[in-house]
Design an enzyme around this catalytic site. Structure first.
Site, PDB file in Angstrom:
ATOM      1  N   ASN A 222      43.651  33.305  40.922  1.00  0.00           N
ATOM      2  CA  ASN A 222      43.891  33.674  42.310  1.00  0.00           C
ATOM      3  C   ASN A 222      43.147  32.694  43.209  1.00  0.00           C
ATOM      4  O   ASN A 222      42.984  32.923  44.390  1.00  0.00           O
ATOM      5  CB  ASN A 222      43.410  35.100  42.611  1.00  0.00           C
ATOM      6  CG  ASN A 222      41.919  35.267  42.386  1.00  0.00           C
ATOM      7  OD1 ASN A 222      41.482  35.489  41.268  1.00  0.00           O
ATOM      8  ND2 ASN A 222      41.128  35.129  43.436  1.00  0.00           N
TER       9      ASN A 222
ATOM     10  N   ASP B 115      48.456  37.769  45.174  1.00  0.00           N
ATOM     11  CA  ASP B 115      48.065  38.858  46.077  1.00  0.00           C
ATOM     12  C   ASP B 115      49.032  38.920  47.266  1.00  0.00           C
ATOM     13  O   ASP B 115      49.193  37.928  47.991  1.00  0.00           O
ATOM     14  CB  ASP B 115      46.638  38.525  46.550  1.00  0.00           C
ATOM     15  CG  ASP B 115      45.997  39.590  47.401  1.00  0.00           C
ATOM     16  OD1 ASP B 115      46.719  40.241  48.176  1.00  0.00           O
ATOM     17  OD2 ASP B 115      44.769  39.751  47.303  1.00  0.00           O
TER      18      ASP B 115
ATOM     19  N   LYS C  12      34.436  41.311  35.768  1.00  0.00           N
ATOM     20  CA  LYS C  12      34.063  40.316  36.774  1.00  0.00           C
ATOM     21  C   LYS C  12      32.845  39.557  36.262  1.00  0.00           C
ATOM     22  O   LYS C  12      31.772  40.139  36.048  1.00  0.00           O
ATOM     23  CB  LYS C  12      33.760  41.039  38.102  1.00  0.00           C
ATOM     24  CG  LYS C  12      33.220  40.174  39.212  1.00  0.00           C
ATOM     25  CD  LYS C  12      34.049  38.934  39.501  1.00  0.00           C
ATOM     26  CE  LYS C  12      35.471  39.223  39.927  1.00  0.00           C
ATOM     27  NZ  LYS C  12      36.285  38.026  40.190  1.00  0.00           N
TER      28      LYS C  12
ATOM     29  N   ASN D 178      35.340  33.393  38.200  1.00  0.00           N
ATOM     30  CA  ASN D 178      35.618  32.739  39.486  1.00  0.00           C
ATOM     31  C   ASN D 178      35.233  31.260  39.501  1.00  0.00           C
ATOM     32  O   ASN D 178      34.651  30.761  40.493  1.00  0.00           O
ATOM     33  CB  ASN D 178      34.934  33.478  40.656  1.00  0.00           C
ATOM     34  CG  ASN D 178      35.685  34.754  41.035  1.00  0.00           C
ATOM     35  OD1 ASN D 178      35.204  35.854  40.823  1.00  0.00           O
ATOM     36  ND2 ASN D 178      36.908  34.619  41.562  1.00  0.00           N
TER      37      ASN D 178
ATOM     38  N   LYS E  63      39.410  44.202  33.048  1.00  0.00           N
ATOM     39  CA  LYS E  63      38.961  42.859  33.452  1.00  0.00           C
ATOM     40  C   LYS E  63      37.501  42.946  33.831  1.00  0.00           C
ATOM     41  O   LYS E  63      37.105  43.815  34.603  1.00  0.00           O
ATOM     42  CB  LYS E  63      39.754  42.380  34.676  1.00  0.00           C
ATOM     43  CG  LYS E  63      39.226  41.054  35.208  1.00  0.00           C
ATOM     44  CD  LYS E  63      39.964  40.600  36.452  1.00  0.00           C
ATOM     45  CE  LYS E  63      41.412  40.355  36.106  1.00  0.00           C
ATOM     46  NZ  LYS E  63      42.145  39.799  37.256  1.00  0.00           N
TER      47      LYS E  63
ATOM     48  N   GLU F 171      40.688  34.125  33.389  1.00  0.00           N
ATOM     49  CA  GLU F 171      41.014  33.904  34.814  1.00  0.00           C
ATOM     50  C   GLU F 171      40.028  32.935  35.449  1.00  0.00           C
ATOM     51  O   GLU F 171      38.807  33.146  35.376  1.00  0.00           O
ATOM     52  CB  GLU F 171      40.954  35.264  35.511  1.00  0.00           C
ATOM     53  CG  GLU F 171      41.310  35.232  36.980  1.00  0.00           C
ATOM     54  CD  GLU F 171      41.449  36.650  37.524  1.00  0.00           C
ATOM     55  OE1 GLU F 171      41.817  37.582  36.759  1.00  0.00           O
ATOM     56  OE2 GLU F 171      41.185  36.833  38.714  1.00  0.00           O
TER      57      GLU F 171
ATOM     58  N   HIS G 198      45.990  39.847  42.432  1.00  0.00           N
ATOM     59  CA  HIS G 198      44.546  39.858  42.669  1.00  0.00           C
ATOM     60  C   HIS G 198      44.210  40.987  43.637  1.00  0.00           C
ATOM     61  O   HIS G 198      45.088  41.506  44.326  1.00  0.00           O
ATOM     62  CB  HIS G 198      44.200  38.488  43.274  1.00  0.00           C
ATOM     63  CG  HIS G 198      42.985  38.441  44.118  1.00  0.00           C
ATOM     64  ND1 HIS G 198      43.025  38.584  45.491  1.00  0.00           N
ATOM     65  CD2 HIS G 198      41.677  38.252  43.794  1.00  0.00           C
ATOM     66  CE1 HIS G 198      41.799  38.467  45.961  1.00  0.00           C
ATOM     67  NE2 HIS G 198      40.965  38.267  44.963  1.00  0.00           N
TER      68      HIS G 198
ATOM     69  N   ASP H 142      36.823  37.143  34.438  1.00  0.00           N
ATOM     70  CA  ASP H 142      37.052  36.258  35.582  1.00  0.00           C
ATOM     71  C   ASP H 142      35.706  35.811  36.159  1.00  0.00           C
ATOM     72  O   ASP H 142      35.091  36.519  36.954  1.00  0.00           O
ATOM     73  CB  ASP H 142      37.838  37.028  36.660  1.00  0.00           C
ATOM     74  CG  ASP H 142      38.008  36.211  37.932  1.00  0.00           C
ATOM     75  OD1 ASP H 142      37.767  34.990  37.904  1.00  0.00           O
ATOM     76  OD2 ASP H 142      38.391  36.809  38.965  1.00  0.00           O
TER      77      ASP H 142
ATOM     78  N   ASN I   8      40.785  42.634  46.331  1.00  0.00           N
ATOM     79  CA  ASN I   8      39.427  42.701  46.864  1.00  0.00           C
ATOM     80  C   ASN I   8      39.182  44.171  47.182  1.00  0.00           C
ATOM     81  O   ASN I   8      40.087  44.979  47.048  1.00  0.00           O
ATOM     82  CB  ASN I   8      39.322  41.852  48.139  1.00  0.00           C
ATOM     83  CG  ASN I   8      38.827  40.451  47.819  1.00  0.00           C
ATOM     84  OD1 ASN I   8      37.764  40.279  47.245  1.00  0.00           O
ATOM     85  ND2 ASN I   8      39.605  39.463  48.194  1.00  0.00           N
TER      86      ASN I   8
HETATM   87  O1  GKR Z   1      35.117  41.713  44.709  1.00  0.00           O
HETATM   88  O2  GKR Z   1      33.441  40.462  44.157  1.00  0.00           O
HETATM   89  C1  GKR Z   1      34.623  40.705  44.180  1.00  0.00           C
HETATM   90  C2  GKR Z   1      35.575  39.728  43.547  1.00  0.00           C
HETATM   91  O3  GKR Z   1      34.863  38.672  42.987  1.00  0.00           O
HETATM   92  C3  GKR Z   1      36.560  39.219  44.562  1.00  0.00           C
HETATM   93  O4  GKR Z   1      35.877  38.661  45.662  1.00  0.00           O
HETATM   94  C4  GKR Z   1      37.487  38.199  43.980  1.00  0.00           C
HETATM   95  O5  GKR Z   1      38.244  37.643  45.017  1.00  0.00           O
HETATM   96  O6  GKR Z   1      38.265  39.943  42.493  1.00  0.00           O
HETATM   97  C5  GKR Z   1      38.520  38.738  43.046  1.00  0.00           C
HETATM   98  C6  GKR Z   1      38.998  37.741  42.033  1.00  0.00           C
HETATM   99  O7  GKR Z   1      39.763  38.097  41.184  1.00  0.00           O
HETATM  100  O8  GKR Z   1      38.673  36.567  42.124  1.00  0.00           O
HETATM  101 MG    MG Z   2      40.021  36.258  40.222  1.00  0.00          MG
END
Ligand code: GKR
Ligand code: MG
Length: 449
Positions: free
Chosen positions: A293, A317, A211, A241, A209, A264, A343, A239, A345
Site C-alpha cells: 500500500n 485503499d 504490523k 512498512n 496480519k 507486505e 489497506h 507488514d 488506517n
Molecule cells: O495504523 O500504524 C498503523 C499502520 O502502520 C498504518 O499507518 C499503515 O498505513 O496499516 C497501514 C499499512 O498497511 O501500511
Molecule cells: Mg501496509
C-alpha cells in the site's frame, strides 16, 4: 408512464470526529490515545441521507469544505459528473512533493488520501437509495459476493502506563474479553499469539496480519513463526512498512515460503533506488507474493510498479483510489493474474461498511481486507454496527450503504475532536515517552534505537 426525476442534493455537511485508540506500535511510532476522521453527510430533496468517512485533520476537512459548491444543487444521479467537476477543480498543495508514502512519512498520507472519495461514498449511498440498489451493485460489474472476508490486524501494544499523562482509555472492567485485552501491553510472541486467539474467538478470523517495523526483523519473524505454529491453517502476513533493507528482507524472508501467505512492503527506497525498484529486486530473490500500500498508491505509481513487476497484491485503499477506482483496479489485477486487497488506517464503522461494499464488487478472489476497526469496535457511529462473524462481514440487503448514521454518537465524536490539542496523526508524541527525543527513521524499527 411517470417520468423519473432525480432528487437534488440540498446540503453537504463536513463533520470532523475523533475516537479512542490503543498504544499501537508501528514504524512511525506509537499511536496516540485518539485518532481523527472526517465525515461527509449529504441530504437530498427526497429526504435521503448519504454518508462517507475519510482521513482526519484540517487539511482534509478544508479540502472537503471547498467542494461544497460543486455538490449542493446537483442531481443525485449526476454523481459521476459531480466527481469529475471536483477533479478538474483540484489543485496540488504546495507541501505535496509527490513522494507519497513510500517511506511511510505519515505527514504525507493526507496527500495520498483524496478527500473526494468520502463524497463519492456519500453520493453512492444516496444514489443507491434513490435507485433502490445496493452500493456494491452500482460499482464495477455489480456484486460478486454477498459477504467479504476480513483479516485480524495484529499489533504490538506498548504499556500505556509509561505514558501516564496521555489519556489512553482503560477497558479493564469490560465484560468483553477482547475489549479488556486490547488496551493492555502485548509485546511478546506469546502475547501476540494470545491476541490472535482472542480475535479468532471474537470475530472468527482465519487470516492475520502482524504490523511490523517495531522490533528487529528477526524478533518479528519469530512472532510470525509462533503464530503459524498456533494457527497452522491460518493465512499469516507481516507488514514492516519498508523498514528492512533489501539484504535484510531477503535474508528474513527466504525459507518463510510455507509460513507467510504474502509479505507486505518488506523493503523500500535505498541507495538512490525507489521502493518500486528495490521491491522488484526483492521479488527476484524471494518467491513469496508481495503486497503493497506504499509503492503503488495512484495510477502513475502503479504503471511503474507493474512495468518493474514489483508487486503481486495491490492493497488499493478506496480512500486512495476511489470506490469506482479500486474496483477498476481489481478488474485489471484479476485479468493480469494479480490480486486485489485493501489497506486501512484507524477508522470508524462507516469506513468498514463502505470498504466491504467495494470488496463485494471486486473482481477475482480478493485478499482478506485489512481493517483497524477491531481496535475501535464499540465506538460506532452507525445505528447498525457491523458484525464480523467467522471472519466475514455480510453486505446489508438494503439500498446504498444500507446503514443509518447515529447522529447522537456523531455529535459526541465531534465534541471529542473539538477537545483535542491537535488534529493530525502524530505517532512521535507517545513514542517519546518510551524513548526520549525519539525521531522517525524510515529504516529503523521504532523500538530499535
Ligand atoms: O495504523 O500504524 C498503523 C499502520 O502502520 C498504518 O499507518 C499503515 O498505513 O496499516 C497501514 C499499512 O498497511 O501500511
Ligand atoms: Mg501496509
Amino acid at each position: 408512464m411517470t417520468e423519473f426525476t432525480s432528487p437534488l442534493i440540498t446540503a453537504m455537511e463536513v463533520i470532523p470526529v475523533a475516537g479512542y485508540d490503543s498504544m499501537l506500535m508501528t514504524l512511525s511510532g506509537a499511536h496516540a490515545p485518539w485518532f481523527t476522521r472526517n465525515l461527509v453527510i449529504l441530504h437530498d430533496s427526497d429526504g435521503h441521507t448519504g454518508i462517507g468517512e475519510i482521513h482526519g485533520g484540517e487539511y482534509t476537512h478544508d479540502s472537503l469544505e471547498a467542494c461544497i459548491p460543486l455538490v449542493v444543487g446537483r442531481k443525485v444521479t449526476e454523481y459521476r459528473s459531480i466527481l469529475g467537476a471536483i477533479h478538474r477543480a483540484a489543485k496540488k498543495d504546495a507541501g505535496d512533493d509527490g513522494e507519497g508514502i513510500q517511506t511511510l512519512d505519515i505527514s504525507k498520507l493526507k496527500y495520498v488520501v483524496k478527500s473526494e472519495w468520502a463524497i463519492e461514498c456519500a453520493l453512492l449511498d444516496l444514489a443507491g437509495q434513490v435507485l433502490g440498489m445496493r452500493m456494491c451493485d452500482l460499482l464495477g460489474e455489480g456484486a460478486q459476493r454477498d459477504s467479504v472476508e476480513l483479516l485480524g490486524y495484529l499489533f504490538y501494544v506498548s504499556d500505556r502506563h509509561k505514558a501516564a499523562d496521555l489519556p489512553y482509555i482503560d477497558e479493564s472492567d469490560s465484560s468483553d474479553e477482547w475489549f479488556r485485552m486490547r488496551r493492555e501491553k502485548m509485546l511478546t510472541h506469546e502475547e501476540i499469539v494470545a491476541q490472535a486467539a482472542c480475535l479468532q474467538r471474537r470475530y472468527g478470523f482465519r487470516s492475520f496480519k502482524l504490523k511490523g517495523g517495531v522490533f528487529s526483523g528477526s524478533y518479528e519473524m519469530d512472532t510470525v513463526r509462533a503464530l503459524k505454529k498456533a494457527f497452522p491453517e491460518a493465512r499469516i502476513n507481516i507488514d514492516p512498512n519498508g523498514a528492512w533493507s533489501l539484504a535484510e528482507a531477503v535474508s528474513l524472508c527466504r525459507g518463510m515460503e510455507h509460513i507467510l501467505t504474502y509479505i507486505e512492503d518488506p523493503c523500500g527506497p535505498e541507495t538512490g533506488f525507489s521502493g518500486r525498484e528495490i521491491m522488484a529486486e526483492f521479488k527476484n530473490a524471494v518467491h513469496i507474493p508481495v503486497a503493497t500500500n506504499m509503492i503503488a498508491t495512484d495510477w502513475r505509481q502503479f504503471y511503474h510498479s507493474l512495468a518493474l513487476k514489483s508487486v503481486d497484491i495491490v492493497l488499493a485503499d478506496p480512500h486512495f483510489w476511489g470506490f469506482e477506482g479500486t474496483v477498476k483496479m481489481s478488474q485489471l489485477l484479476h485479468d493480469w493474474g494479480l490480486t486485489w486487497g485493501s489497506h486501512s488506517n484507524n477508522h470508524f464503522d462507516i469506513t468498514l461498511t463502505a470498504f466491504a461494499q467495494a470488496g463485494a464488487s471486486a473482481a477475482g478472489e480478493p485478499a482478506p481486507l485489512d481493517t483497524h476497526w477491531i481496535w475501535q469496535d464499540g465506538q460506532n457511529l452507525l445505528k447498525d454496527a457491523p458484525v464480523i462473524k467467522d471472519g466475514y462481514l455480510r453486505i446489508p440487503d438494503a439500498p446504498g450503504l444500507g446503514v443509518h448514521p447515529d447522529f447522537d454518537r456523531i455529535a459526541e465524536a465531534n465534541r471529542l475532536y473539538n477537545s483535542l490539542p491537535y488534529h493530525d496523526r502524530n505517532d512521535a508524541l507517545a513514542m517519546q515517552y518510551l524513548i526520549k527525543d525519539w525521531k522517525y527513521d524510515a529504516k529503523k524499527p521504532c523500538l530499535v534505537r
